[in-house]
Structure formats: structure tokens, C-alpha cells
Design a protein around this motif. Structure first.
Motif, short mmCIF file in Angstrom:
data_model
loop_
_atom_site.label_atom_id
_atom_site.label_comp_id
_atom_site.label_asym_id
_atom_site.label_seq_id
_atom_site.Cartn_x
_atom_site.Cartn_y
_atom_site.Cartn_z
N PRO A 33 0.82 -1.21 0.00
CA PRO A 33 0.00 0.00 0.00
C PRO A 33 0.86 1.26 0.00
CG PRO A 33 0.01 -0.99 2.18
CD PRO A 33 0.79 -1.92 1.27
N ASP A 34 0.36 2.29 -0.69
CA ASP A 34 1.13 3.53 -0.77
C ASP A 34 1.03 4.37 0.50
OD1 ASP A 34 -1.41 4.63 -1.02
OD2 ASP A 34 -1.09 5.41 -3.05
N HIS A 35 0.11 4.07 1.40
CA HIS A 35 -0.08 4.88 2.60
C HIS A 35 0.63 4.30 3.83
CE1 HIS A 35 -3.24 1.87 2.85
NE2 HIS A 35 -3.30 2.10 4.14
N LEU A 36 1.31 3.19 3.68
CA LEU A 36 2.01 2.55 4.81
C LEU A 36 3.41 2.15 4.39
CD1 LEU A 36 -0.71 0.05 6.08
CD2 LEU A 36 -0.04 2.17 7.18
N ASP A 37 4.28 2.04 5.38
CA ASP A 37 5.59 1.44 5.13
C ASP A 37 5.45 -0.05 5.34
OD1 ASP A 37 6.87 3.84 4.63
OD2 ASP A 37 7.33 4.17 6.74
N GLY A 38 5.74 -0.82 4.34
CA GLY A 38 5.66 -2.26 4.46
C GLY A 38 4.49 -2.85 3.72
N PRO A 123 7.90 -16.80 3.17
CA PRO A 123 7.57 -16.53 4.57
C PRO A 123 8.79 -16.28 5.46
CG PRO A 123 6.27 -18.36 3.77
CD PRO A 123 7.27 -18.04 2.70
N ALA A 124 9.93 -16.85 5.10
CA ALA A 124 11.14 -16.65 5.90
C ALA A 124 11.65 -15.22 5.81
CB ALA A 124 12.24 -17.62 5.44
N HIS A 125 11.21 -14.46 4.80
CA HIS A 125 11.69 -13.09 4.61
C HIS A 125 10.64 -12.04 4.91
CE1 HIS A 125 14.38 -15.45 1.83
NE2 HIS A 125 15.18 -15.02 2.77
N LEU A 126 9.49 -12.43 5.45
CA LEU A 126 8.41 -11.47 5.69
C LEU A 126 8.81 -10.40 6.70
CD1 LEU A 126 5.23 -13.73 5.67
CD2 LEU A 126 6.24 -12.41 3.81
N SER A 127 9.67 -10.75 7.64
CA SER A 127 10.06 -9.75 8.66
C SER A 127 10.78 -8.57 8.05
CB SER A 127 10.92 -10.40 9.75
OG SER A 127 12.13 -10.87 9.20
N THR A 128 11.36 -8.72 6.86
CA THR A 128 12.03 -7.60 6.20
C THR A 128 11.06 -6.79 5.34
OG1 THR A 128 12.68 -8.88 4.26
CG2 THR A 128 14.21 -8.87 6.13
N PRO A 132 6.46 -5.60 12.40
CA PRO A 132 6.47 -6.77 13.29
C PRO A 132 5.07 -7.32 13.57
CG PRO A 132 8.03 -5.13 14.07
CD PRO A 132 7.26 -4.49 12.93
N ALA A 133 4.08 -6.45 13.76
CA ALA A 133 2.72 -6.92 14.05
C ALA A 133 2.12 -7.63 12.85
CB ALA A 133 1.84 -5.75 14.49
N GLN A 134 2.32 -7.08 11.65
CA GLN A 134 1.79 -7.72 10.45
C GLN A 134 2.46 -9.07 10.22
OE1 GLN A 134 -0.74 -6.63 8.62
NE2 GLN A 134 -0.95 -4.69 9.68
N ASN A 135 3.78 -9.13 10.39
CA ASN A 135 4.51 -10.38 10.22
C ASN A 135 4.02 -11.43 11.22
OD1 ASN A 135 6.55 -12.23 9.37
ND2 ASN A 135 7.77 -11.60 11.11
N ALA A 136 3.85 -11.03 12.49
CA ALA A 136 3.38 -11.96 13.51
C ALA A 136 2.00 -12.51 13.15
CB ALA A 136 3.35 -11.28 14.87
N ARG A 137 1.13 -11.64 12.63
CA ARG A 137 -0.21 -12.07 12.22
C ARG A 137 -0.12 -13.13 11.12
NH1 ARG A 137 -3.35 -7.18 10.25
NH2 ARG A 137 -3.81 -6.87 12.45
N VAL A 138 0.73 -12.90 10.14
CA VAL A 138 0.87 -13.86 9.03
C VAL A 138 1.49 -15.16 9.53
CG1 VAL A 138 1.97 -14.30 6.80
CG2 VAL A 138 1.00 -12.05 7.28
#
Length: 159
Positions: A33-38, A123-128, A132-138
């Protein structure tokens, strides 16, 4: 006559509806998304009285051009109020994308979609790629695959 057990002003809670869709190698579909980082899972808010699985399917199609009818719930995430109302986010299992699906992946222009693009990510690279909250959810949703909860509407399995 008003039921005295009902609050005069019921609490407001936004309902986010996301789709976990994987390709044949297990990579996860993300939107940028253009309105968020990540990056995020595809999805968005349900409209008033819209069943959450239909909201998830609607947003997935609008953001990627892909059609899914999710009916298995992988995760429920509560976010307390900050600058927005509190939120429940539901993560649905979108299943596996075929090579044909991957070729059909289409993100509308940014001025219409608010997205820079979409991609499948390991999935191993999602943290980059994600907060952190979005990655934990996934990661929690991935851990639930194969043990998903049924989706009910008024006590009956949702179609």
C-alpha cells in the motif's frame, strides 16, 4: 421500547478482512500500500452488514484481480484503539494459487487502488517486508493452516 441491557451507544469496532493466499512453493501473496511502510496481506474493511468472508473476497479481487471464496478462518487479531477505533482483523485461508493465478495477478493503477503492487514472498523473509505486528499475524495464520476454524453465520456454516 429499548432493551435496558443494550448500551445507548454500542461500541464501535472496525472489522478487517484479510486473505492468506500462497503459491505452489509456499510463498505468501502481499500487497504494497502507498499509505504505509511495508507490505500487507490483501484485504480491507468490511462494510456495514457485509459478511467478513465476502469482504475479504471483494478486497482480494479489487486489489489483485484474483477470485476466491474463503470460508476457513485462520486467525483473529485484536488491535486496541489508537488514532482509529479498535479493530478485529480476520485472516481467511485463500488456499493455493496456481501458476495460472500468478499470471492473472493484476493490480489496478495506484491512483485507483492505493497500491504500489503485489508479489509473492517467502515466509522466511516477511520480517524484512512487513511491520512486526503484520509479520506476527501472518506467521500465526501460517501456523494454523490445516486446523482452520469454520466460519459461521447465525450458527450455520457460512457459504
Amino acid at each position: 421500547m429499548r432493551d435496558p441491557r443494550s448500551p445507548a451507544e454500542p461500541p464501535v469496532c472496525r472489522l478487517g478482512c484479510l486473505v492468506l493466499l500462497r503459491d505452489l512453493s509456499g510463498h505468501v501473496l502481499l500487497v504494497d500500500p502507498d499509505h504505509l511502510d511495508g507490505h500487507l496481506l490483501p484485504g480491507g474493511a468490511a462494510e456495514r452488514d457485509e459478511p467478513p468472508q465476502l469482504a475479504a473476497a471483494r478486497h482480494l479481487h479489487a486489489q489483485t484481480g484474483l477470485h476466491r471464496r474463503p470460508n476457513q478462518l485462520l486467525a483473529v487479531d485484536f488491535t486496541p484503539a489508537d488514532r482509529h477505533a479498535e479493530r478485529l482483523t480476520l485472516v481467511f485461508d485463500g488456499g493455493m494459487a496456481t501458476d495460472r493465478d500468478a499470471r492473472r495477478l493484476t493490480v489496478p493503477p495506484r491512483d485507483r487502488s492505493g497500491l504500489h503492487g503485489a508479489r509473492f514472498a517467502d515466509p522466511a523473509h516477511l520480517s524484512t517486508l512487513m511491520s512486526p505486528a503484520q509479520n506476527a499475524r501472518v506467521q500465526q495464520a501460517l501456523a494454523t493452516l490445516g486446523r482452520a476454524l469454520p466460519l459461521l453465520a447465525h450458527g450455520q456454516r457460512a457459504a
